[in-house]
Design a protein around this motif. Structure first.
Motif, PDB file in Angstrom:
ATOM      1  N   VAL A  49      -4.504  45.041  43.274  1.00 17.87           N
ATOM      2  CA  VAL A  49      -5.740  45.829  43.242  1.00 17.87           C
ATOM      3  C   VAL A  49      -6.701  45.241  42.214  1.00 17.87           C
ATOM      4  O   VAL A  49      -7.892  45.070  42.493  1.00 17.87           O
ATOM      5  N   SER A  50      -6.191  44.887  41.055  1.00 17.99           N
ATOM      6  CA  SER A  50      -7.038  44.308  40.004  1.00 17.99           C
ATOM      7  C   SER A  50      -7.659  42.994  40.453  1.00 17.99           C
ATOM      8  O   SER A  50      -8.831  42.725  40.164  1.00 17.99           O
ATOM      9  N   GLN A  51      -6.889  42.170  41.156  1.00 14.11           N
ATOM     10  CA  GLN A  51      -7.424  40.899  41.654  1.00 14.11           C
ATOM     11  C   GLN A  51      -8.573  41.137  42.626  1.00 14.11           C
ATOM     12  O   GLN A  51      -9.607  40.456  42.565  1.00 14.11           O
ATOM     13  N   GLN A  52      -8.395  42.102  43.517  1.00 10.95           N
ATOM     14  CA  GLN A  52      -9.446  42.371  44.503  1.00 10.95           C
ATOM     15  C   GLN A  52     -10.679  42.991  43.840  1.00 10.95           C
ATOM     16  O   GLN A  52     -11.817  42.672  44.214  1.00 10.95           O
ATOM     17  N   LEU A  53     -10.452  43.841  42.858  1.00 13.32           N
ATOM     18  CA  LEU A  53     -11.587  44.400  42.110  1.00 13.32           C
ATOM     19  C   LEU A  53     -12.339  43.305  41.367  1.00 13.32           C
ATOM     20  O   LEU A  53     -13.570  43.344  41.267  1.00 13.32           O
ATOM     21  N   ALA A  54     -11.624  42.319  40.848  1.00 12.55           N
ATOM     22  CA  ALA A  54     -12.267  41.210  40.137  1.00 12.55           C
ATOM     23  C   ALA A  54     -13.208  40.443  41.064  1.00 12.55           C
ATOM     24  O   ALA A  54     -14.319  40.067  40.661  1.00 12.55           O
ATOM     25  N   VAL A  55     -12.781  40.229  42.306  1.00 16.85           N
ATOM     26  CA  VAL A  55     -13.647  39.555  43.276  1.00 16.85           C
ATOM     27  C   VAL A  55     -14.884  40.400  43.538  1.00 16.85           C
ATOM     28  O   VAL A  55     -16.015  39.894  43.525  1.00 16.85           O
ATOM     29  N   LEU A  56     -14.690  41.689  43.773  1.00 21.18           N
ATOM     30  CA  LEU A  56     -15.826  42.579  44.047  1.00 21.18           C
ATOM     31  C   LEU A  56     -16.771  42.675  42.858  1.00 21.18           C
ATOM     32  O   LEU A  56     -17.991  42.720  43.035  1.00 21.18           O
ATOM     33  N   ARG A  57     -16.224  42.685  41.650  1.00 22.60           N
ATOM     34  CA  ARG A  57     -17.064  42.700  40.443  1.00 22.60           C
ATOM     35  C   ARG A  57     -17.847  41.405  40.306  1.00 22.60           C
ATOM     36  O   ARG A  57     -19.036  41.413  39.978  1.00 22.60           O
ATOM     37  N   SER A  58     -17.181  40.282  40.541  1.00 15.10           N
ATOM     38  CA  SER A  58     -17.836  38.977  40.363  1.00 15.10           C
ATOM     39  C   SER A  58     -19.004  38.787  41.319  1.00 15.10           C
ATOM     40  O   SER A  58     -19.940  38.055  41.025  1.00 15.10           O
ATOM     41  N   LYS A  59     -18.963  39.459  42.458  1.00 10.34           N
ATOM     42  CA  LYS A  59     -20.045  39.382  43.442  1.00 10.34           C
ATOM     43  C   LYS A  59     -21.000  40.572  43.332  1.00 10.34           C
ATOM     44  O   LYS A  59     -21.846  40.771  44.207  1.00 10.34           O
ATOM     45  N   ASN A  60     -20.848  41.360  42.264  1.00  8.69           N
ATOM     46  CA  ASN A  60     -21.732  42.510  42.008  1.00  8.69           C
ATOM     47  C   ASN A  60     -21.711  43.548  43.129  1.00  8.69           C
ATOM     48  O   ASN A  60     -22.726  44.180  43.410  1.00  8.69           O
ATOM     49  N   VAL A  61     -20.554  43.722  43.751  1.00  8.71           N
ATOM     50  CA  VAL A  61     -20.415  44.735  44.797  1.00  8.71           C
ATOM     51  C   VAL A  61     -19.980  46.058  44.176  1.00  8.71           C
ATOM     52  O   VAL A  61     -20.395  47.120  44.621  1.00  8.71           O
ATOM     53  N   VAL A  62     -19.135  45.989  43.142  1.00  6.11           N
ATOM     54  CA  VAL A  62     -18.727  47.177  42.384  1.00  6.11           C
ATOM     55  C   VAL A  62     -18.955  46.908  40.901  1.00  6.11           C
ATOM     56  O   VAL A  62     -19.152  45.764  40.484  1.00  6.11           O
ATOM     57  N   TYR A  63     -18.923  47.970  40.118  1.00  6.66           N
ATOM     58  CA  TYR A  63     -18.979  47.820  38.671  1.00  6.66           C
ATOM     59  C   TYR A  63     -18.029  48.823  38.039  1.00  6.66           C
ATOM     60  O   TYR A  63     -17.679  49.836  38.646  1.00  6.66           O
ATOM     61  N   GLY A  64     -17.587  48.478  36.856  1.00  6.41           N
ATOM     62  CA  GLY A  64     -16.682  49.353  36.128  1.00  6.41           C
ATOM     63  C   GLY A  64     -17.351  49.929  34.903  1.00  6.41           C
ATOM     64  O   GLY A  64     -18.154  49.261  34.252  1.00  6.41           O
ATOM     65  N   LYS A  65     -17.019  51.172  34.613  1.00  6.19           N
ATOM     66  CA  LYS A  65     -17.569  51.868  33.454  1.00  6.19           C
ATOM     67  C   LYS A  65     -16.403  52.435  32.657  1.00  6.19           C
ATOM     68  O   LYS A  65     -15.534  53.109  33.228  1.00  6.19           O
ATOM     69  N   LYS A  66     -16.373  52.137  31.361  1.00  6.15           N
ATOM     70  CA  LYS A  66     -15.297  52.625  30.499  1.00  6.15           C
ATOM     71  C   LYS A  66     -15.338  54.138  30.395  1.00  6.15           C
ATOM     72  O   LYS A  66     -16.387  54.737  30.206  1.00  6.15           O
ATOM     73  N   ASP A  67     -14.164  54.748  30.559  1.00  3.83           N
ATOM     74  CA  ASP A  67     -13.996  56.189  30.381  1.00  3.83           C
ATOM     75  C   ASP A  67     -12.740  56.370  29.535  1.00  3.83           C
ATOM     76  O   ASP A  67     -11.633  56.438  30.072  1.00  3.83           O
ATOM     77  N   GLY A  68     -12.930  56.368  28.237  1.00  5.52           N
ATOM     78  CA  GLY A  68     -11.784  56.396  27.325  1.00  5.52           C
ATOM     79  C   GLY A  68     -11.072  55.068  27.374  1.00  5.52           C
ATOM     80  O   GLY A  68     -11.675  54.029  27.126  1.00  5.52           O
ATOM     81  N   THR A  69      -9.797  55.100  27.739  1.00  6.30           N
ATOM     82  CA  THR A  69      -9.027  53.856  27.808  1.00  6.30           C
ATOM     83  C   THR A  69      -8.979  53.266  29.212  1.00  6.30           C
ATOM     84  O   THR A  69      -8.381  52.202  29.415  1.00  6.30           O
ATOM     85  N   THR A  70      -9.579  53.941  30.176  1.00  2.68           N
ATOM     86  CA  THR A  70      -9.570  53.447  31.548  1.00  2.68           C
ATOM     87  C   THR A  70     -10.959  52.994  31.971  1.00  2.68           C
ATOM     88  O   THR A  70     -11.961  53.334  31.345  1.00  2.68           O
ATOM     89  N   VAL A  71     -10.999  52.242  33.046  1.00  5.23           N
ATOM     90  CA  VAL A  71     -12.261  51.802  33.642  1.00  5.23           C
ATOM     91  C   VAL A  71     -12.369  52.470  35.002  1.00  5.23           C
ATOM     92  O   VAL A  71     -11.452  52.381  35.822  1.00  5.23           O
ATOM     93  N   VAL A  72     -13.480  53.136  35.223  1.00  6.14           N
ATOM     94  CA  VAL A  72     -13.736  53.812  36.498  1.00  6.14           C
ATOM     95  C   VAL A  72     -14.691  52.934  37.303  1.00  6.14           C
ATOM     96  O   VAL A  72     -15.737  52.509  36.807  1.00  6.14           O
ATOM     97  N   TYR A  73     -14.310  52.663  38.549  1.00  4.10           N
ATOM     98  CA  TYR A  73     -15.095  51.761  39.403  1.00  4.10           C
ATOM     99  C   TYR A  73     -15.977  52.551  40.361  1.00  4.10           C
ATOM    100  O   TYR A  73     -15.601  53.603  40.866  1.00  4.10           O
ATOM    101  N   SER A  74     -17.149  51.972  40.606  1.00  2.00           N
ATOM    102  CA  SER A  74     -18.157  52.570  41.483  1.00  2.00           C
ATOM    103  C   SER A  74     -18.785  51.481  42.338  1.00  2.00           C
ATOM    104  O   SER A  74     -18.767  50.299  41.974  1.00  2.00           O
ATOM    105  N   LEU A  75     -19.363  51.904  43.468  1.00  2.00           N
ATOM    106  CA  LEU A  75     -20.152  50.974  44.268  1.00  2.00           C
ATOM    107  C   LEU A  75     -21.424  50.626  43.518  1.00  2.00           C
ATOM    108  O   LEU A  75     -22.064  51.495  42.928  1.00  2.00           O
ATOM    109  N   ARG A  76     -21.804  49.374  43.512  1.00  2.00           N
ATOM    110  CA  ARG A  76     -23.033  48.959  42.846  1.00  2.00           C
ATOM    111  C   ARG A  76     -24.250  49.470  43.624  1.00  2.00           C
ATOM    112  O   ARG A  76     -25.264  49.814  43.034  1.00  2.00           O
ATOM    113  N   ASP A  77     -24.155  49.501  44.936  1.00  2.00           N
ATOM    114  CA  ASP A  77     -25.288  49.913  45.763  1.00  2.00           C
ATOM    115  C   ASP A  77     -24.796  50.917  46.808  1.00  2.00           C
ATOM    116  O   ASP A  77     -23.872  50.617  47.563  1.00  2.00           O
ATOM    117  N   PRO A  78     -25.405  52.092  46.881  1.00  4.46           N
ATOM    118  CA  PRO A  78     -24.961  53.100  47.852  1.00  4.46           C
ATOM    119  C   PRO A  78     -25.123  52.662  49.307  1.00  4.46           C
ATOM    120  O   PRO A  78     -24.496  53.227  50.201  1.00  4.46           O
TER     121      PRO A  78
END
Length: 109
Positions: A49-78
């Motif tokens: 899952v982390s590998q696939q999220l890294a690809v999506l992040r690198s292409k600016n499809v998703v982004y992560g936002k720190k929430d305490g000790t975890t990162v919550v992922y969201s779509l970059r564009d609705p």
């Protein structure tokens, strides 16, 4: 023609070109999730899952936002949610065409 637009499109679609990445986007189109939540929903190990999220992040499809000790992922564009919906409609259209063809072939035999 400006090559930056076709290049952007090609890179964008490459980022989507994996079934797990599509599932991640489908999940995130409903609600933002962290890696552990995605891992549980996808029934997959965290590293995959982390590998696939890294690809999506690198292409600016998703982004992560720190929430305490975890990162919550969201779509970059609705609009990605709409893209997934249109893709499903195209699949449905192809399926209807295939079923219609099979019915014609059955009647002919």
């Amino acid at each position: 023609m400006n090559q930056s637009i076709p290049n952007f499109k090609a890179d964008f679609y490459k980022a989507l070109a994996h079934p797990m990445r599509i599932r991640i986007l489908e999940i995130l189109s409903v609600e933002d999730k962290n890696v552990n939540e995605l891992q549980a929903l996808l029934e997959s190990e965290g590293s995959a899952v982390s590998q696939q999220l890294a690809v999506l992040r690198s292409k600016n499809v998703v982004y992560g936002k720190k929430d305490g000790t975890t990162v919550v992922y969201s779509l970059r564009d609705p609009l990605i949610k709409e893209l997934l919906s249109v893709t499903k409609q195209i699949f449905d259209n192809h399926l209807v065409d295939a079923i219609s063809l099979l019915e014609v072939m059955r009647k002919e035999s």
